[in-house]
Enzyme design. Structure first.
Site, mmCIF file in Angstrom:
data_model
loop_
_atom_site.group_PDB
_atom_site.id
_atom_site.type_symbol
_atom_site.label_atom_id
_atom_site.label_comp_id
_atom_site.label_asym_id
_atom_site.label_seq_id
_atom_site.Cartn_x
_atom_site.Cartn_y
_atom_site.Cartn_z
ATOM 1 N N HIS A 112 0.778 -1.234 -0.110
ATOM 2 C CA HIS A 112 -0.037 -0.140 0.095
ATOM 3 C C HIS A 112 1.118 1.099 -0.048
ATOM 4 C CE1 HIS A 112 -3.753 2.233 0.807
ATOM 5 N NE2 HIS A 112 -2.984 3.167 1.160
ATOM 6 N N CYS A 113 0.729 2.254 -1.070
ATOM 7 C CA CYS A 113 1.546 3.288 -1.201
ATOM 8 C C CYS A 113 0.881 4.510 -0.609
ATOM 9 C CB CYS A 113 2.045 3.348 -2.637
ATOM 10 S SG CYS A 113 3.091 4.989 -2.968
ATOM 11 N N PRO A 114 1.448 5.194 0.150
ATOM 12 C CA PRO A 114 0.789 6.396 0.833
ATOM 13 C C PRO A 114 0.975 7.546 -0.363
ATOM 14 C CG PRO A 114 2.720 6.059 1.841
ATOM 15 C CD PRO A 114 2.455 4.624 1.102
ATOM 16 N N ASN B 161 -2.036 6.750 -2.219
ATOM 17 C CA ASN B 161 -3.142 6.477 -1.503
ATOM 18 C C ASN B 161 -3.971 5.392 -2.288
ATOM 19 O OD1 ASN B 161 -5.144 6.857 0.249
ATOM 20 N ND2 ASN B 161 -6.329 8.180 -0.566
ATOM 21 N N ASN B 162 -3.236 4.549 -2.541
ATOM 22 C CA ASN B 162 -3.845 3.259 -3.080
ATOM 23 C C ASN B 162 -3.049 2.110 -3.098
ATOM 24 O OD1 ASN B 162 -5.479 1.792 -4.633
ATOM 25 N ND2 ASN B 162 -5.248 2.818 -6.687
#
Length: 280
Positions: A150-152, A155-156
Site C-alpha cells: 500500500h503506497c501512501p 493513496n492506493n
C-alpha cells in the site's frame, strides 16, 4: 457515529501525501516553464527544445501517476467466496473442522499457496478463500489480488490492477527529475557564481535543481528495486516472505523466466509497454 467520523477523517488525511506531490510537481512546472525557460534562457531554439522534451516527460509522468491512483485494486471473484451454507457452517465449527470446510470449497479453484502451517488461506474479514498472491490490505479494507504494497504517495494499493502503471510512474518521474536537473545545471552554476543578475528566477532555479536531484536519487533506488522484482516475478511481500506452496516455501515459485516475467507485468504487445494503459 464516532467510528464513522474517525474513518472519514482518516480517509481525508490519507490524501495529504498526494496533495503534497501535486503541489511540488505544480511548482516545478511553473519554475521550469516560466522562471527558467521564459525569463532566464535567452536562446529561443534552446528554449523550445527544452519545453518540448519537458512536456513529453511531464505528460507521461502525470498520466502514469494518476492511473496508479485511480485504478481500483482488483479483488477476488465470487467463485472464491464460500456458499451461504458453507459460511454458516464455517462460523459454527472449530479450527480443524473449519479447515476441512475450506479444503472442500477450494477443490477446483486455482489455489496452490498455503499458510505457513499448510492451511488453506482464508480471509475472515472479507470471507473469501485467498487466491495465490492475494493479501488483505487493512488500509483499503479489502483483499487485493497480487498485492505488492500500500503506497501512501498514491493513496492506493499497488497490485494486479495497477502495478504496470506504478512502475511506469517511477520510470517517468525519474526521467522527469533527471531531465530537469541536467538542463537546469548550467543556469544553476551561473546563478550560484553570480554570472547572471539576481532576479526573482534565481531562487526558483537554485531550488529546482536541488529538489530534482534529491527526488531523482530517491526514486532511482526504488525504481531499480522494482525492476529487479519484475525480473523475478515477485511482489514486495514475496521478497520479504517467500510464498508457501503445498511442498513448502519457494521464493521463485511464480517465476516463468525473465522475458515471460516482464510480459506478466507489461503485457505481450511491446508497443504498449511504455504507455500507462491496461494490457493483458
Amino acid at each position: 457515529m464516532a467510528a464513522r467520523g474517525v474513518s472519514c477523517c482518516q480517509r481525508s488525511l490519507a490524501w495529504i501525501p498526494v496533495i503534497f506531490i501535486n503541489l511540488v510537481v505544480g511548482w516545478s512546472y511553473y519554475a521550469y516553464v516560466v522562471e527558467l525557460c521564459i525569463f532566464t534562457i535567452p536562446n529561443n531554439a534552446e528554449k523550445i527544445s527544452y519545453l518540448v522534451v519537458f512536456h513529453l516527460f511531464f505528460i507521461m509522468f502525470i498520466w502514469s501517476y494518476w492511473k496508479t491512483i485511480c485504478s481500483r485494486p482488483a479483488s477476488p471473484s465470487k467463485e472464491f467466496c464460500l456458499a451461504k451454507v458453507e459460511k454458516e457452517q464455517y462460523e459454527k465449527e472449530q479450527p480443524d473442522a473449519q479447515q476441512d470446510i475450506l479444503k472442500k470449497a477450494a477443490v477446483g479453484l486455482p489455489v496452490y499457496t498455503r499458510t505457513g502451517t499448510g492451511a488453506v488461506r482464508y480471509c475472515d474479514h472479507c470471507q473469501v478463500i485467498k487466491p495465490d498472491r492475494c493479501h488483505h490490505c487493512s488500509t483499503c479494507d479489502m483483499c487485493v489480488l497480487k498485492m505488492d504494497h500500500h503506497c501512501p504517495w498514491v493513496n492506493n494499493c499497488v497490485g494486479f490492477s495497477n502495478y504496470k502503471f506504478f512502475v511506469l510512474f517511477l520510470a517517468y518521474s525519474m526521467l522527469y527529475c533527471v531531465f530537469i536537473a541536467a538542463t537546469v545545471l548550467q543556469y544553476f552554476i551561473k546563478f550560484w557564481t553570480n554570472q547572471l543578475p539576481d532576479t526573482h528566477a534565481k531562487f526558483h532555479v537554485l531550488f529546482l535543481f536541488f529538489v530534482a536531484a534529491m527526488f531523482f536519487i530517491s526514486i532511482l533506488s526504488l525504481f531499480s528495486y522494482h525492476l529487479w522484482l519484475v525480473g523475478k516475478n515477485r511482489t514486495t511481500i514475496e521478497a520479504f516472505r517467500a510464498p508457501v506452496f503445498r511442498n513448502g516455501p519457494d521464493k521463485n515459485g511464480f517465476s516463468l523466466g525473465f522475458s515471460r516475467n516482464v510480459v506478466e507485468v507489461f503485457g505481450d504487445q511491446k508497443k504498449y509497454w511504455m504507455f500507462p494503459i491496461y494490457t493483458r
